[in-house]
Write a protein that holds these residues in place. Sequence first.
Motif, short mmCIF file in Angstrom:
data_model
loop_
_atom_site.label_atom_id
_atom_site.label_comp_id
_atom_site.label_asym_id
_atom_site.label_seq_id
_atom_site.Cartn_x
_atom_site.Cartn_y
_atom_site.Cartn_z
N PRO A 134 35.90 37.14 38.05
CA PRO A 134 35.07 36.15 37.34
C PRO A 134 33.79 35.76 38.07
CG PRO A 134 36.84 35.03 38.50
CD PRO A 134 37.04 36.51 38.75
N GLU A 135 33.40 36.51 39.09
CA GLU A 135 32.32 36.08 39.96
C GLU A 135 30.99 35.82 39.25
OE1 GLU A 135 35.15 38.18 42.81
OE2 GLU A 135 34.53 38.36 40.72
N VAL A 136 30.66 36.63 38.21
CA VAL A 136 29.35 36.44 37.57
C VAL A 136 29.27 35.08 36.86
CG1 VAL A 136 28.87 38.90 37.33
CG2 VAL A 136 30.01 37.68 35.45
N SER A 137 30.41 34.48 36.55
CA SER A 137 30.39 33.13 35.96
C SER A 137 29.98 32.08 36.98
CB SER A 137 31.76 32.79 35.37
OG SER A 137 32.73 32.61 36.39
N LEU A 138 29.95 32.46 38.26
CA LEU A 138 29.51 31.57 39.33
C LEU A 138 28.12 31.95 39.84
CD1 LEU A 138 32.83 31.49 41.38
CD2 LEU A 138 32.03 29.79 39.74
N THR A 165 31.90 40.34 31.57
CA THR A 165 32.44 39.25 30.75
C THR A 165 33.13 38.19 31.60
OG1 THR A 165 34.57 40.35 30.41
CG2 THR A 165 32.82 40.79 28.79
N ALA A 166 33.43 38.52 32.86
CA ALA A 166 34.18 37.63 33.75
C ALA A 166 35.56 37.29 33.17
CB ALA A 166 33.40 36.34 34.05
N GLY A 167 36.05 38.17 32.30
CA GLY A 167 37.31 37.90 31.61
C GLY A 167 38.52 38.37 32.39
#
Length: 260
Positions: A134-138, A165-167
């Motif tokens: 999920p890193e790209v969501s940060l 998608t950070a899914g």
Amino acid sequence: MSYSNILSTYKSGITTITVNRPKKLNALNKETISELHEAFKVADADRETQVIIVTGSGDKAFVAGADISEFADFSGEEGAELAAKGQEILFNFIENLSTPVIAAVNGFALGGGLELAMACHFRVASNNAKMGLPEVSLGVIPGYGGTQRLPQLIGKGRAMEMIMTAGMIDANNALNYGLVNHITIQAELLSFCESIANKIMRNSPVAIGKAIQAVNANYKTAVDGYQVEIEAFGACFDTEDFKEGTSAFLQKRKANFPGA
């Protein structure tokens, strides 16, 4: 050896290393990474240990990522240093151990947790496992080998989708993708991994170490994996394990490998 954030136990040829920060969902911080390095180093050097299993404590998480509070204020230079050091002392270190390492994924394996599982030689998941990067969501990318190992394991397209998608995916999708080898119920996860370990331990530990080296060579830049295989194959002929294995085969008996 005493640790603050992990447990290491030995039984019948198997060392089980458990990330033990259940209140933090076993998130990785600097101290935990350092302790994991030491525990893996000790287990790999122990001639009695033939297989290592790594898992997380509790029933919720294998490792639910990195401890974000430790690096939220880092500069770019500090971030690069964090990734480089982590890859060197833990993730690449595990991948290149001569002792087989099985990840017993019991719950969430996110970010650095999935990267830890992917650094192991193969993975078994409980049926409640959830995996993702999920890193790209940060506002950052996976930094402990995730952008490299995930495409190797499941293919570029699926890896790109998971990362962008950070899914999360569940255990069944992870099995279909080839990210894990097996699924079992959580209560039987460790015993299932131990049953695989027992099959591994019937074979030559020296040959297994050489096989790990040869397989890994295929994924290294500017390394001829075929040549590594040839050299490792030849080196096996000079070992006591080869003499014992071939003698046992010809004599129609079970081999008793000395591991040398």
